[in-house]
Write an enzyme that holds these catalytic residues in place. Sequence first.
Site, short mmCIF file in Angstrom:
data_model
loop_
_atom_site.label_atom_id
_atom_site.label_comp_id
_atom_site.label_asym_id
_atom_site.label_seq_id
_atom_site.Cartn_x
_atom_site.Cartn_y
_atom_site.Cartn_z
N GLU A 53 -0.02 -1.06 5.77
CA GLU A 53 1.07 -0.59 6.63
C GLU A 53 0.95 0.90 6.89
O GLU A 53 1.25 1.38 7.99
CB GLU A 53 2.41 -0.90 5.97
N ASP A 59 0.84 -1.20 0.00
CA ASP A 59 0.00 0.00 0.00
C ASP A 59 0.87 1.25 0.00
O ASP A 59 2.04 1.22 0.42
CB ASP A 59 -0.97 0.01 1.18
#
Length: 389
Positions: A140, A78
Amino acid sequence: MPADGERLGALDILERLVSFDTESSRSNVALIDWVCAYLDGWGVPYARVPNAAGDKQAVFATIGPMVDGGVVLSGHTDVVPVTGQSWTTDPFKLRIADGRAYGRGAVDMKGFDALCLALVPTALQADLTRPIHILLSYDEETTCLGVADTIARFGADLPRPGAVIVGEPTDLEVADAHKSVVTYLTTVHGHEAHSAKPMLGANAVMAAADLVSELNRIADMMIARGDPSGRFDPPNTTVHVGTIDGGTARNILPKLCAFHWEFRGLPGLDLAEIPALFAEKAEAVARERLNRYGPYGRIETIEEVAVPGLAPEPGSEAERLALRATGRNRTISVPYGTEAGRFQAAGISTVVCGPGSIDQAHQPDEYITLDALERGGAFLRQVLAECTR
């Protein structure tokens, strides 16, 4: 999709990874589909680990013997949003110029992901005595929870690793410590009344002001306590209020006031200490201010994100491995949070070490230098060599 056994360089893979818009609010499944097709082409076994909603996935691949004690190369897929940033070109189309590779996630941390995937054919030819695992996660940038379901399977249906290298950008310095990050939303519920008659209601903004003052007091206490290790900048646990919103008009007792706050704790800080101090103050404020004239108000606090810190473990397996592979002789601390603390909390030796600089992360025209990618590839090949001994 990559062809079976197609040997792609790190830049080729990075170009494909950057092309997927995997902002944390979006799905990463299309990217994971591409990665799994690449792994299939090389005959590498892997497990997909979806989230509860099924719109995001991690992938855990294994090269070498399917045994415990291997080394995990961990990266996230991400990225942070590009909205409002002034990019020179399309952030989701890799651009090579001036010795740099530009694109959202190029350094944080699709560059490391690409290096790990480019290592696959070389790893398959190595005489590994313990496995190399590649773990690509999600979320994350928001919660660091994208690795949690995979970690829960270690020692069950997935091999339990002996060491983890989280490849966040550290310029290939070996980081063995970072602070925890815990964030909250506190909402003060009051009761509206005319400001000339405060005894008829409860002022949510003034109660919130008392709570923010308490966070200032706690912040000062943490500054005074300091950092005994001398390794962090700033040298203390920090407490911060980021937003506050409340009220309707100057002559109405405000019904609601909400504020976001956080603390970033030194390793070793009891994560219950600050919320306990805050809760004690909130109880007093609710009793003595909000409900001074009657049962008008309440205070609620919701924990939004809790990222554990990474505590130094001198001489740990991950530290020794990373120091040998980088040729360094010391460790550092980093100022940002990572997934590393989640691995450590599960009892697995973990460090943070990856190519590029965090200074380029989250910026418009984010980039990783081609030199950093080259040195990152050399680092991973050295890690691979350590797993053949």
